[in-house]
Design a protein around this motif. Sequence first.
Motif: not given
Lengths: 544, 544
Positions: B143, B148, B420-425, B427-428
């Motif tokens: 995914l 990307r 585009q499936l942006k499910t990710e936070h 990263e901090s």
Amino acid sequence: MADRPTSIVILGGGFGGVYTALTLEKLLKREIRAGRVELGLVSRDNYIVFQPMLPEVISGSIGLLDTITPIRRLCPSTNLYTRAVDKIDLDKKRVAAAAGFGSRQCTLEYDHLVIALGNVTSFAGQPGLAEHALPFKYLGDALALRNRIIHTLEEADIERDPHVRRALLTFVVAGGGFSGVEAVAELNDFVRSAARAFRNIAPEEIRVVLLHALGLILPELPKSLAEFAQRLLMKRGVELRLNTRLHGATGDAALLVGGERIPTRTLVSTVPSASNPVVATLPVRKEKGRIVVDRHLELPDHAGVWAVGDCAWIVDARTGESCPPTAQHATREAKCAAHNIAAAIRGGEKRAFSFTALGKMGSLGHRSAVAEVFGIKLSGFLAWWLWRTIYLLKLPGLDRKIRVATDWTLDLILPADITQLKTEHPESVRRAYYEPNEIIFREGDRGDWLYVLVDGEVEVTKHVSGQGDVTLRRLGPGECFGEIALVSDQARSATVRSLTSVNVLAVDRDAFNSLFSNLPPLRGFFEQLIEMRSTAPGERMAKS
Amino acid sequence: MADRPTSIVILGGGFGGVYTALTLEKLLKREIRAGRVELGLVSRDNYIVFQPMLPEVISGSIGLLDTITPIRRLCPSTNLYTRAVDKIDLDKKRVAAAAGFGSRQCTLEYDHLVIALGNVTSFAGQPGLAEHALPFKYLGDALALRNRIIHTLEEADIERDPHVRRALLTFVVAGGGFSGVEAVAELNDFVRSAARAFRNIAPEEIRVVLLHALGLILPELPKSLAEFAQRLLMKRGVELRLNTRLHGATGDAALLVGGERIPTRTLVSTVPSASNPVVATLPVRKEKGRIVVDRHLELPDHAGVWAVGDCAWIVDARTGESCPPTAQHATREAKCAAHNIAAAIRGGEKRAFSFTALGKMGSLGHRSAVAEVFGIKLSGFLAWWLWRTIYLLKLPGLDRKIRVATDWTLDLILPADITQLKTEHPESVRRAYYEPNEIIFREGDRGDWLYVLVDGEVEVTKHVSGQGDVTLRRLGPGECFGEIALVSDQARSATVRSLTSVNVLAVDRDAFNSLFSNLPPLRGFFEQLIEMRSTAPGERMAKS
């Protein structure tokens, strides 16, 4: 002006923005092909979400990607900028969009600007909601809710503590409007059918609660339909709490106005929405946070700037009433704005906006719905069938229509899907809220987080045999706790409890280790803190 | 012993673990129903991934959830613990599983233990790979790769700088074994078909590169089939770099052994795998990191402990050769181990393990494949048809079979999906690697990150009109840079360039603000640092 093409920039990838682009592509086909007009659309995502189907993503009864349509396919002659909007400069007539890969912002100059930025979910003013409630607006929200439900079932299946089980198996939805009702109906169906695959969960342990501030749900619909919906939800096992407002939330409870707590690990809030921050800071006239436009949908003092959809305050030219924030209206407003922009560019008559909605409908899950179409009221299976058919016809793009129709057919014969798709990184820095007198962690727990107190006060205690629980120290804003277990890799050496309402920042083990071991001043600070606390564990108690 | 049931605990939710549980459910049906035997399975995810179909997730040609099957549905009489395994204690015969919600570990006691933990992706020893390369092993990886690819196309469509465009439109896959070849074939098909929806990307700008350490790809197959696969990939536009090894990576390039750089934003590495850390720390005899078992798949010195699949070193009883780490073998080993555990519990003859693989096959994307079955070599459409049919039959669960068959049918008629499936936070806190003499950020860029130098040295310069670039200071390990833009919300006030190889930690604006504004000692430290640097910008240059 003769040298460069007329630039039309549209902000927002919802129904308002996309239908403006789509209509302009048709109306200005010749000008675009000849290079005299350029169309640009700035959208956070490269797809448009078909909101009415979002609840079905919870149960997986339609494919994850099938509620959404790629904007590029719908608007092939538009330049799509998949970015967030940072700022609108009305004087210089340009828009700044956020940085993509690398760190360069991009700036777009416009002759015509269409603002269709909708609104955003906001939990401000309700303690703990931002940290612990799940919003329900974007596709990612529906996916996150689905995963949370499966995760709680997974945990409940192997949990023996009855209090923890109860919180895990209670699901609360706040808000009894269309989106709350559709969400609770799908959630209820899904959780009850999925639970059958879990060996150690009995159906009667599952509790699904809908909170609603008024005496009857679905205020958008006639009373008889709303009452039908209420009876149906109750029959299916949804607990209705009417005249009840949500006050706030902690990690394991929903807090009601009046002081009641409902223990739960899954709280969905569909209520609060606020202006998009870009709209909020725009120096133009607004009404209830929405941009005021004239009857042609243009801003009174800014020729060439238009607004449509949920972020616009539009008065219907015929009825004189303000338009509701629905997809039906946004679509019609978009077409009207596109027509008027084409008229402004080519010369021609502008149109005043007026539209009466064809009807309203809401799905109640499991082959039932309520609808009011052309003044006729429908409920039950017929309304549901109408709901599916109309939305299937409205779904943009032929390939989506085929995919969704297929999904629905398979859904009639296949069992609910219970795979939990963990695509999210765990957050390395998160916030949490606690009510007074809650345990933040217990002596003997595994320690994975360092806590920094943002506000409020906590008490650190330790069990000493023969003496019971001994208070080691009290801590206030700016102090931290939990560092010992992180550094030593052992279980928690003490229990921490909130004395007041408490907001904390929690930093996970990996972030703590990499950050604090690489920044010498930080390392020094923590080494000193641990040294001090471990040699003189009670030293601060003299004060308290 | 008569009081409590015999406990069988299986670790790992891959083919080895799941097929052991499945077989034991059948063999010990009566004992489980009577409560004399308890089956437990510990798995990171609640589903089993059907690895051979993972590449198709890239193109979305099968639904995201359809490559995976819920373990609960396959093994309804097994207690599933959806947790990571923390530790195996062979002496006390118990296993610790990670904490779920809350922070309590759970401990499982066993009479029989089956270790089927597979291996993990490891980028150790190659600079920058952990930070910048994409692994390709789990569903989440497929995914992430899909997103990307779409993200780079989105960016390339609106990017004008030719160097940046080139990096965005170059896709590199390292490793020419089965998984690398299947991944590059799907990636190539997808990127070329998706790019047609982008207005400003020409097909000839797209570059897809496969790196392989040997002179011929697919070393698992006979030479003629491997050569067929090579010709086909080249015909489809894949650039083959044979006898080429990957040395490392930065944020915008793949670094080859020998010093060459390939500018790219998308580097997939299918090569490196290492022992699961739980297996690595287990005090038992190992061969090449894999657990040595006897011919019955039991550990020689630990009766009742068994190992199967990729983490086990198994010698075939007939041929005397060690078994390869494939799903075919894991499945057979699982069945053999289950039989022998049942024999140990009920009494009965144990079986020695021996199995000859039926064949090997690899998909080459777009209706072509290579296969060797029962010694017969096949290539092209026939092999592809065989590939699909066999895997469809092998896919666990009837509902998955129907869903995948439907997806494949739709895929023949519908265009590639580009949502585009942006499910990710985001990263901090993240890590990044730079080669010597790279720009980390430029004066005038937007500043969203604070950097902490982990190792290496950087130089800070500023453009002064009339003097050109003036060096302000040099920084080394433990020092930070980039804090001014974060605190002042202005553009970067200087340029930072690496002098040596550099590893940094980057902390994003939100995490920086919340962490550093709430921890007084940190705030003090940064206020002092900014004060010092802004009043005496060149003070450290005396030294350098």
